[in-house]
Design a protein around this motif. Structure first.
Motif, PDB file in Angstrom:
ATOM      1  N   GLY A  97      16.573  -5.394  -9.593  1.00 59.46           N
ATOM      2  CA  GLY A  97      15.220  -5.097 -10.051  1.00 59.46           C
ATOM      3  C   GLY A  97      14.299  -4.665  -8.932  1.00 59.46           C
ATOM      4  N   ILE A  98      14.665  -4.924  -7.683  1.00 63.19           N
ATOM      5  CA  ILE A  98      13.855  -4.504  -6.539  1.00 63.19           C
ATOM      6  C   ILE A  98      14.392  -3.161  -6.084  1.00 63.19           C
ATOM      7  N   ALA A  99      13.617  -2.123  -6.329  1.00 65.29           N
ATOM      8  CA  ALA A  99      14.116  -0.758  -6.131  1.00 65.29           C
ATOM      9  C   ALA A  99      14.348  -0.407  -4.662  1.00 65.29           C
ATOM     10  N   GLU A 100      13.382  -0.699  -3.796  1.00 62.41           N
ATOM     11  CA  GLU A 100      13.472  -0.366  -2.376  1.00 62.41           C
ATOM     12  C   GLU A 100      13.802   1.107  -2.141  1.00 62.41           C
ATOM     13  N   ARG A 101      13.395   1.971  -3.048  1.00 62.79           N
ATOM     14  CA  ARG A 101      13.659   3.394  -2.868  1.00 62.79           C
ATOM     15  C   ARG A 101      12.474   4.051  -2.161  1.00 62.79           C
ATOM     16  N   ALA A 102      12.729   5.192  -1.607  1.00 66.29           N
ATOM     17  CA  ALA A 102      11.686   5.919  -0.888  1.00 66.29           C
ATOM     18  C   ALA A 102      10.587   6.341  -1.863  1.00 66.29           C
ATOM     19  N   PHE A 103       9.350   6.401  -1.363  1.00 65.98           N
ATOM     20  CA  PHE A 103       8.226   6.812  -2.193  1.00 65.98           C
ATOM     21  C   PHE A 103       7.174   7.509  -1.347  1.00 65.98           C
ATOM     22  N   LYS A 104       6.300   8.206  -2.040  1.00 68.38           N
ATOM     23  CA  LYS A 104       5.161   8.847  -1.388  1.00 68.38           C
ATOM     24  C   LYS A 104       4.019   8.884  -2.393  1.00 68.38           C
ATOM     25  N   LEU A 105       2.909   8.247  -2.053  1.00 67.98           N
ATOM     26  CA  LEU A 105       1.715   8.228  -2.896  1.00 67.98           C
ATOM     27  C   LEU A 105       0.593   8.948  -2.164  1.00 67.98           C
ATOM     28  N   SER A 106      -0.209   9.699  -2.892  1.00 69.06           N
ATOM     29  CA  SER A 106      -1.354  10.379  -2.296  1.00 69.06           C
ATOM     30  C   SER A 106      -2.609  10.019  -3.073  1.00 69.06           C
ATOM     31  N   PHE A 107      -3.683   9.769  -2.337  1.00 63.94           N
ATOM     32  CA  PHE A 107      -4.974   9.441  -2.923  1.00 63.94           C
ATOM     33  C   PHE A 107      -6.014  10.385  -2.327  1.00 63.94           C
ATOM     34  N   ARG A 108      -6.680  11.148  -3.163  1.00 59.53           N
ATOM     35  CA  ARG A 108      -7.737  12.036  -2.693  1.00 59.53           C
ATOM     36  C   ARG A 108      -8.982  11.194  -2.459  1.00 59.53           C
ATOM     37  N   LEU A 109      -9.521  11.248  -1.270  1.00 62.17           N
ATOM     38  CA  LEU A 109     -10.692  10.457  -0.916  1.00 62.17           C
ATOM     39  C   LEU A 109     -11.953  11.300  -1.027  1.00 62.17           C
ATOM     40  N   ALA A 110     -13.033  10.664  -1.442  1.00 62.96           N
ATOM     41  CA  ALA A 110     -14.313  11.346  -1.529  1.00 62.96           C
ATOM     42  C   ALA A 110     -14.870  11.571  -0.128  1.00 62.96           C
ATOM     43  N   ASP A 111     -15.900  12.383  -0.050  1.00 56.48           N
ATOM     44  CA  ASP A 111     -16.571  12.602   1.222  1.00 56.48           C
ATOM     45  C   ASP A 111     -17.084  11.270   1.766  1.00 56.48           C
ATOM     46  N   HIS A 112     -16.978  11.103   3.064  1.00 53.19           N
ATOM     47  CA  HIS A 112     -17.506   9.945   3.796  1.00 53.19           C
ATOM     48  C   HIS A 112     -16.751   8.645   3.516  1.00 53.19           C
ATOM     49  N   ILE A 113     -15.551   8.709   2.918  1.00 49.44           N
ATOM     50  CA  ILE A 113     -14.720   7.511   2.732  1.00 49.44           C
ATOM     51  C   ILE A 113     -13.780   7.419   3.923  1.00 49.44           C
ATOM     52  N   GLU A 114     -13.774   6.250   4.582  1.00 44.68           N
ATOM     53  CA  GLU A 114     -12.926   6.030   5.753  1.00 44.68           C
ATOM     54  C   GLU A 114     -11.946   4.901   5.480  1.00 44.68           C
TER      55      GLU A 114
END
Length: 155
Positions: A97-114
């Motif tokens: 049940g624990i996948a441990e597979r490769a992944f890639k997530l992307s989150f678009r950030l608003a202006d002035h978010i650090e």
């Protein structure tokens, strides 16, 4: 018969802003891999956000965080650990049940978010974000007085 339309997918990959155009584009792409690993996007205060990603089985050196052109990318992949991989090769799983597979997530950030901080504890990767708007970008209140401000040229 009414059908409910959920806007939840629209808010999955954006943090700190409400630009519906970009959100609709993200939803239209609808990556099939976006369900793994599971994650939460939390608003802690007016200008503080947190992303929590369930990365069970990953170690710090197997995770990579980058911010480029307003996009936060989180990637994970198992590294070749010789003896440890050989040990896993000899295991027969009755249930995995624990996948441990490769992944890639992307989150678009608003202006002035650090990105302020990131930490890994108990299988959860926590990324703290802060919106810091510079003074010149903040809204300014303009006083209204009873005098005409602009005078005609040559008067």
């Amino acid at each position: 018969m009414t059908t409910a339309f959920s806007l939840a997918p629209l808010f999955r990959s954006s943090v700190g802003f409400d630009r519906f155009n970009d959100l609709f584009e993200s939803a239209a792409r609808n990556d099939s891999a976006s369900g793994y690993p599971p994650y939460n996007v939390e608003k802690l205060a007016e200008d503080k956000y947190r992303i929590v990603i369930a990365v069970a089985g990953f170690q710090e050196q197997e995770l990579d965080l980058q911010v480029e052109k307003g996009v936060l990318t989180v990637a994970g992949g198992k590294r070749d650990n010789g003896a440890q991989n050989q040990e896993k090769d000899n295991v027969t799983y009755l249930h995995q049940g624990i996948a441990e597979r490769a992944f890639k997530l992307s989150f678009r950030l608003a202006d002035h978010i650090e990105v302020r901080n990131a930490g890994l504890a108990n299988g959860l990767l926590t990324i703290d974000l802060l919106r810091q708007i510079p003074e010149e970008a903040k809204a300014k209140r303009i006083p209204i007085n009873g005098q005409q401000v602009l005078e005609r040229e040559g008067s």
